[in-house]
Design a protein around this motif. Structure first.
Motif, mmCIF file in Angstrom:
data_model
loop_
_atom_site.group_PDB
_atom_site.id
_atom_site.type_symbol
_atom_site.label_atom_id
_atom_site.label_comp_id
_atom_site.label_asym_id
_atom_site.label_seq_id
_atom_site.Cartn_x
_atom_site.Cartn_y
_atom_site.Cartn_z
ATOM 1 N N ALA A 291 0.840 -1.200 0.000
ATOM 2 C CA ALA A 291 0.000 0.000 0.000
ATOM 3 C C ALA A 291 0.872 1.245 0.000
ATOM 4 C CB ALA A 291 -0.919 -0.007 1.216
ATOM 5 N N SER A 292 1.997 1.202 0.701
ATOM 6 C CA SER A 292 2.899 2.338 0.738
ATOM 7 C C SER A 292 3.470 2.611 -0.629
ATOM 8 C CB SER A 292 4.013 2.063 1.750
ATOM 9 O OG SER A 292 4.935 3.114 1.747
ATOM 10 N N LEU A 293 3.837 1.554 -1.371
ATOM 11 C CA LEU A 293 4.365 1.734 -2.729
ATOM 12 C C LEU A 293 3.311 2.344 -3.645
ATOM 13 C CD1 LEU A 293 6.370 -1.617 -3.109
ATOM 14 C CD2 LEU A 293 7.319 0.684 -2.810
ATOM 15 N N LEU A 295 0.802 4.170 -2.735
ATOM 16 C CA LEU A 295 0.556 5.532 -2.331
ATOM 17 C C LEU A 295 1.641 6.448 -2.862
ATOM 18 C CD1 LEU A 295 -1.140 7.504 -0.680
ATOM 19 C CD2 LEU A 295 0.274 6.929 1.318
ATOM 20 N N ASN A 296 2.901 5.981 -2.879
ATOM 21 C CA ASN A 296 3.987 6.784 -3.443
ATOM 22 C C ASN A 296 3.784 7.021 -4.930
ATOM 23 O OD1 ASN A 296 5.315 7.070 -1.012
ATOM 24 N ND2 ASN A 296 6.493 5.163 -1.276
ATOM 25 N N GLU A 297 3.300 5.977 -5.630
ATOM 26 C CA GLU A 297 3.055 6.115 -7.079
ATOM 27 C C GLU A 297 1.937 7.111 -7.338
ATOM 28 O OE1 GLU A 297 2.240 2.193 -8.387
ATOM 29 O OE2 GLU A 297 4.341 1.495 -8.261
ATOM 30 N N ASN A 298 0.891 7.053 -6.500
ATOM 31 C CA ASN A 298 -0.224 7.988 -6.677
ATOM 32 C C ASN A 298 0.219 9.416 -6.428
ATOM 33 O OD1 ASN A 298 -2.012 5.909 -7.304
ATOM 34 N ND2 ASN A 298 -2.541 5.566 -5.118
ATOM 35 N N LEU A 299 1.055 9.624 -5.414
ATOM 36 C CA LEU A 299 1.550 10.962 -5.135
ATOM 37 C C LEU A 299 2.408 11.468 -6.275
ATOM 38 C CD1 LEU A 299 2.505 10.681 -1.345
ATOM 39 C CD2 LEU A 299 0.657 12.016 -2.344
ATOM 40 N N GLU A 300 3.219 10.639 -6.847
ATOM 41 C CA GLU A 300 4.043 11.039 -7.985
ATOM 42 C C GLU A 300 3.176 11.404 -9.172
ATOM 43 O OE1 GLU A 300 7.605 12.023 -9.619
ATOM 44 O OE2 GLU A 300 7.226 11.329 -7.566
ATOM 45 N N ALA A 301 2.092 10.626 -9.346
ATOM 46 C CA ALA A 301 1.176 10.939 -10.451
ATOM 47 C C ALA A 301 0.477 12.268 -10.212
ATOM 48 C CB ALA A 301 0.152 9.809 -10.602
#
Length: 326
Positions: A291-293, A295-301
């Motif tokens: 989930a952390s990974l 979430l990081n991808e979503n923030l980058e997007a």
């Protein structure tokens, strides 16, 4: 037959000469007895007058001062002696003077000799009683000498008996004197005692050296003799004692915790004894990582989204300014 004129003159001269001699004699006797001068009576009380008689002389420091007027028994142990003292001398006699009965020479009559006191005092008055001192009588001296002679005779007899037994070889001293073997043994014993005494002396000297070395501050005992070091050691031991008590408490708490774990109490028991719970925790941690990974991808997007791109740039500028101020 009538007497001639010459005989009458001789008789008259004889009577006159006799009266003159009688008057002179009475004068000298009265003068000696202080019968015609001014006198003062004082008293002294003795336990023994030693043959003193009325009319005997009284002297003060060796000077004729008066005569004995009366001797009277007070009781069975005390005798009161009254003395007549010339007024020329009485002013020199103090109340602390001491009267003693002595003899006038070796075989003379008994007299009273008054001795001045050691400290100054007021003069005596008529009727005063002065202190007396009784000398040792000749009878007492002879009696003491008699007792001493008897004791000396008994001592001499005992000494003769002891020396006779010694010469005959009786008793310990006789054996030591007459037995040559015992004398040799005693000599050998004294030799060994001398050797032992020498060894003992050396041992005592070594012991004194050892005791003196204990005072040296370069060794352990000498350091312990330092009060400051001793105080520090005492504090360290006190702290170790307290630390030991705290360690005992910690160990007791650990023992309680371990007991609870063994008895199935608390979360640790489940973690250590329930494999299903461990698997669930592992899977949960795996899901959290995933989930952390994401979430990081979503923030980058979101950073690349044209609607939120300005917001993230603003945050970056504020971070740069904050770093410059630092």
């Amino acid at each position: 037959m009538e007497k001639s004129t010459s005989q009458k003159m001789q008789l008259g001269l004889f009577v006159i000469l006799g009266l003159s001699i009688f008057v002179v004699t009475i004068y000298f006797i009265g003068n000696k007895q202080n019968m015609f001068g001014n006198t003062t009576q004082i008293h002294a009380v003795f336990s023994n007058v030693n043959g003193l008689q009325v009319g005997n002389s009284v002297r003060y420091s060796g000077i004729s001062a008066g005569t004995v007027r009366d001797i009277k028994m007070v009781n069975d142990t005390l005798i009161r002696v009254t003395m007549v003292i010339d007024d020329k001398i009485i002013s020199h006699i103090k109340k602390n003077a001491i009267a003693a009965i002595t003899s006038d020479g070796l075989v003379g009559n008994m007299i009273i000799n008054i001795i001045p006191g050691k400290q100054d005092d007021v003069p005596v008055q008529s009727g005063d009683v002065i202190t007396t001192y009784s000398r040792i009588r000749t009878d007492d001296i002879l009696e003491t000498l008699n007792v001493t002679n008897e004791n000396a005779a008994m001592l001499t007899a005992d000494l003769l008996k002891i020396t006779k037994e010694i010469t005959q070889g009786k008793g310990t001293v006789g054996l030591l004197i007459n037995d040559s073997l015992m004398a040799k043994d005693l000599k050998a014993t004294m030799h060994y005692l001398k050797i032992t005494g020498k060894g003992t002396s050396e041992s005592v000297q070594n012991l004194n050296t050892l005791i003196a070395s204990l005072q040296d501050r370069n060794n352990v005992i000498g350091v312990l003799n330092d009060t400051a070091v001793a105080g520090n050691i005492r504090n360290i031991v006190h702290r170790l004692d307290r630390s030991g008590a705290e360690m005992e408490k910690v160990i007791a708490n650990l023992n309680t915790t371990i007991t609870h774990i063994k008895e199935g109490k608390g979360a640790l028991n489940y973690l250590s004894n329930d494999p299903k719970l461990v698997q669930q925790i592992d899977s949960t941690m795996t899901n959290l990582n995933q989930a952390s990974l994401k979430l990081n991808e979503n923030l980058e997007a979101l950073k690349h989204n044209f609607l939120l791109r300005g917001y993230f740039k603003k945050l970056e500028k504020e971070r740069v300014k904050a770093n410059k101020k630092e």
